[in-house]
Motif scaffolding. Structure first.
Motif, PDB file in Angstrom:
ATOM      1  N   HIS A   1      -2.067   4.410   5.146  1.00 21.65           N
ATOM      2  CA  HIS A   1      -1.964   3.706   3.845  1.00 21.65           C
ATOM      3  C   HIS A   1      -3.279   3.000   3.546  1.00 21.65           C
ATOM      4  CE1 HIS A   1       0.537   0.951   1.011  1.00 21.65           C
ATOM      5  NE2 HIS A   1      -0.736   0.631   0.834  1.00 21.65           N
TER       6      HIS A   1
ATOM      7  N   HIS B   1      -6.298   2.396  -0.065  1.00 22.93           N
ATOM      8  CA  HIS B   1      -6.579   2.609  -1.489  1.00 22.93           C
ATOM      9  C   HIS B   1      -8.037   3.012  -1.657  1.00 22.93           C
ATOM     10  CE1 HIS B   1      -2.766   0.720  -2.972  1.00 22.93           C
ATOM     11  NE2 HIS B   1      -2.814   0.218  -1.759  1.00 22.93           N
TER      12      HIS B   1
ATOM     13  N   HIS C   1       4.927   0.935  -2.634  1.00 20.46           N
ATOM     14  CA  HIS C   1       4.904  -0.344  -1.923  1.00 20.46           C
ATOM     15  C   HIS C   1       6.283  -0.988  -2.012  1.00 20.46           C
ATOM     16  CE1 HIS C   1       0.642   0.280  -2.958  1.00 20.46           C
ATOM     17  NE2 HIS C   1       0.357  -0.463  -1.899  1.00 20.46           N
TER      18      HIS C   1
HETATM   19 ZN    ZN Z   1      -1.368  -0.631  -0.593  1.00 19.04          ZN
END
Ligand code: ZN
Ligand code: GUN
Length: 429
Positions: A75, A77, A230
Motif C-alpha cells: 500500500h 501512493h 482505505h
Molecule cells: Zn493510503
C-alpha cells in the motif's frame, strides 16, 4: 541471455514462522546460490549443488551478504512522493492541505513521468521489487506508473483513484468517467508484462453511492482484479463516513453493500474496527494492510495485528508513502515492531522478514510468482548488508545468530543496508 549465479548466504521462507525459534519455516544456506535464467529462478540451494546446473553462468559473489526475495509493499501512493514529511496535521486536514493539492499536478504527463522515474529509483534503492499503488485520479498518472514499470520489467500493481466528491474540482471524476477511465486503463494494462491493475475507489468519503456502484460494476466484470481502498484509519474519518452513509451498519458495511469484499481486496489501515467488521473480514477473506510509519506520523492509532490474526485474518504490511515516512520496508518493520510493542504484541525477526516477502505475496495471492526464491518464480532478489553503517557494524560484532542479524537489519537498516536489488534477474545498482 547468459545465466546468472548469485552466491551468498541465502534465506528462503516456506511458511509463516510460528515463533522466534521456528527454523522449520525457511531454508537457510550459509554458502548458498541462486541460479537465474531468463529472469526466472532456475534453482536455489547450496552453492555446491546449484553450481552443477550453472557451470556456464556469470557468477556474482555477494558473500558475506544475505540474499532473500525482494520486498513487497502492499500500500502506497505514487503521487505522494513529494508529500512525505508534510507537517502537523491528522488525516483529513493532511489530505486537504497537502495531499490533494500535490496530486492535482499529476494531470501533467511530463510531471508524472519525471516522478515515476524517481519513484522506481527509490523503490529498488530500498529493496522493494513489487508495490501496490494508488495513482492519482488522472489517467496520465497511471500511464506514467505502468510505462516506467514496464521499462524496468517490474511486477507492479496499481490503479487510478476513483473520487467524485469532497476534493478539489481538478481532482474529481464522475461515476461514469471513473468507470470508463478505470476500464480503459484496466484493459490496457492488466496482465501486460508484469502489470496488474487494481480497482481503486479511494475511500467512502470521496465516493458518492453512484460511484460505489460504478466500482461494484467494475469488480463484478473483473473478478480476477485486485481492489483497494482505505478503512477505519482515523476517528474523525470514521465519524464523517457514518454521516455520509447513515444507513450502513458500520464503515465496512459500505464496502460490503457494494460487494467489494473478498480475498482480492486490500483495506488500508483498519485500526479502529468494530467486532462485526472483524467477523466480516474473516468471513470474506479480506485483507487489512498495516502501515506503521503512516499510522504514527498521522497519529492515527495502533494496529491490532495479533487480534486480527487470532480471528484468522491475514494482514499485509506497507509503507503508505506519503502518509508513511520511509520507502524502506526495513524501517516499516522497525516502526511496526514499536507499534506492536505498545500493544504488548511482539513480532520476531523471522516473521518480520517473512511478512515483507512471502507474507505480502500470499496476501496478494501471488506467491507462485514473487515473494520466495523457489525455482520457477520471478527473479526479484534483495541483497542485504547488516554491517552497512558503522553503528550496524559495531552492533554486529556481538551478533551470533541469523535471528539476531535479521533483527539488526529490521531495527537499524534502511536503504544503506541494500547492497543490491535484482528485478527479474537484472541488477538495479
Ligand atoms: Zn493510503
Ligand atoms: N485515506 C484516503 N486517502 C488517503 C491517503 O492518501 N493517505 C492515507 N493515509 N489515508 C487516506
Amino acid at each position: 541471455m547468459t545465466d546468472k549465479l548469485l552466491r551468498g548466504r541465502v534465506l528462503n521462507f516456506k511458511s509463516e514462522p510460528q515463533g522466534a525459534d521456528d527454523t522449520s519455516a525457511f531454508d537457510y544456506f550459509k554458502d548458498g546460490a541462486i541460479l537465474i535464467r531468463d529472469g526466472v529462478i532456475a534453482a536455489t540451494g547450496l552453492f555446491d549443488d546449484v553450481i552443477e546446473q550453472g557451470r556456464d553462468a556469470e557468477m556474482v559473489d555477494h558473500r558475506p551478504n544475505l540474499l532473500m526475495a525482494g520486498f513487497i509493499d502492499t500500500h502506497l501512493h505514487f503521487p505522494q512522493v513529494q508529500v512525505l514529511a508534510s507537517w502537523g496535521e491528522q488525516l483529513l486536514d493532511w489530505l486537504n492541505n497537502y495531499t490533494f493539492p500535490e496530486e492535482t499536478r499529476f494531470v501533467d504527463p511530463e510531471h508524472a513521468a519525471r516522478m515515476a522515474t524517481a519513484f522506481y529509483d527509490e523503490l529498488t534503492g530500498h529493496g522493494t521489487t513489487t508495490a501496490v499503488a494508488y495513482c492519482s485520479v488522472h489517467s496520465s498518472s497511471v500511464e506514467a506508473y505502468f510505462s516506467e514499470a514496464e521499462r524496468r520489467n517490474m511486477r507492479m500493481l496499481g490503479g487510478k483513484v476513483m473520487m467524485d466528491r469532497n476534493a478539489p474540482e481538478e481532482l474529481t471524476d464522475t461515476p461514469q468517467s471513473s468507470y470508463d477511465d478505470s476500464k480503459m486503463l484496466l484493459e490496457k494494462w492488466h496482465g501486460k508484462g508484469r502489470a496488474g491493475y487494481v480497482i481503486s475507489p479511494r475511500f467512502a468519503i470521496t465516493s458518492t453511492p453512484q460511484q460505489m456502484e460504478a466500482a461494484q460494476a467494475l469488480v463484478a466484470e473483473h473478478p480476477d482484479v485486485h481492489v483497494q481502498t482505505h478503512m477505519s484509519e482515523n476517528l474523525n474519518e470514521i465519524a464523517y463516513t457514518k454521516e455520509l452513509y447513515p444507513d450502513a451498519p458500520d464503515y465496512m458495511g459500505i464496502y460490503e453493500h457494494y460487494r467489494l469484499l473478498g480475498p482480492k481486496i486490500l483495506l488500508g489501515h483498519c485500526i479502529h474496527l468494530e467486532d462485526r467488521e472483524i467477523g466480516l473480514m474473516a468471513e470474506t477473506g479480506s485483507h487489512p494492510v498495516f502501515c506503521p510509519t503512516s499510522n504514527l506520523f498521522l497519529g492515527s492509532g495502533l494496529f491490532d495485528d495479533a487480534g486480527l490474526r487470532a480471528r484468522g485474518i491475514s494482514n499485509g504490511i506497507a509503507t503508505d508513502i506519503g502518509g508513511g515516512t520511509s520507502y524502506s520496508m526495513l524501517q516499516t518493520l522497525n516502526e511496526g515492531y514499536k507499534v506492536l510493542q505498545l500493544r504488548r504484541q511482539q513480532t520476531h525477526a523471522y516473521r518480520a522478514f517473512w511478512w515483507v516477502t512471502r507474507g505480502n505475496a500470499e496476501v496478494l495471492g501471488l506467491e507462485d510468482k514473487i515473494g520466495t526464491l523457489n525455482a520457477g518464480t520471478e527473479a526479484d532478489v534483495v541483497v542485504l548488508d547488516a554491517c552497512a553503517t558503522s553503528a550496524m557494524a559495531l552492533r554486529m560484532e556481538r551478533v551470533e545468530t541469523l535471528a539476531e542479524e535479521l533483527f539488526v537489519l529490521q531495527i537499524m537498516g534502511d536503504d544503506r543496508a541494500i547492497a543490491q536489488t535484482y528485478v527479474a534477474g537484472e541488477a538495479q545498482k
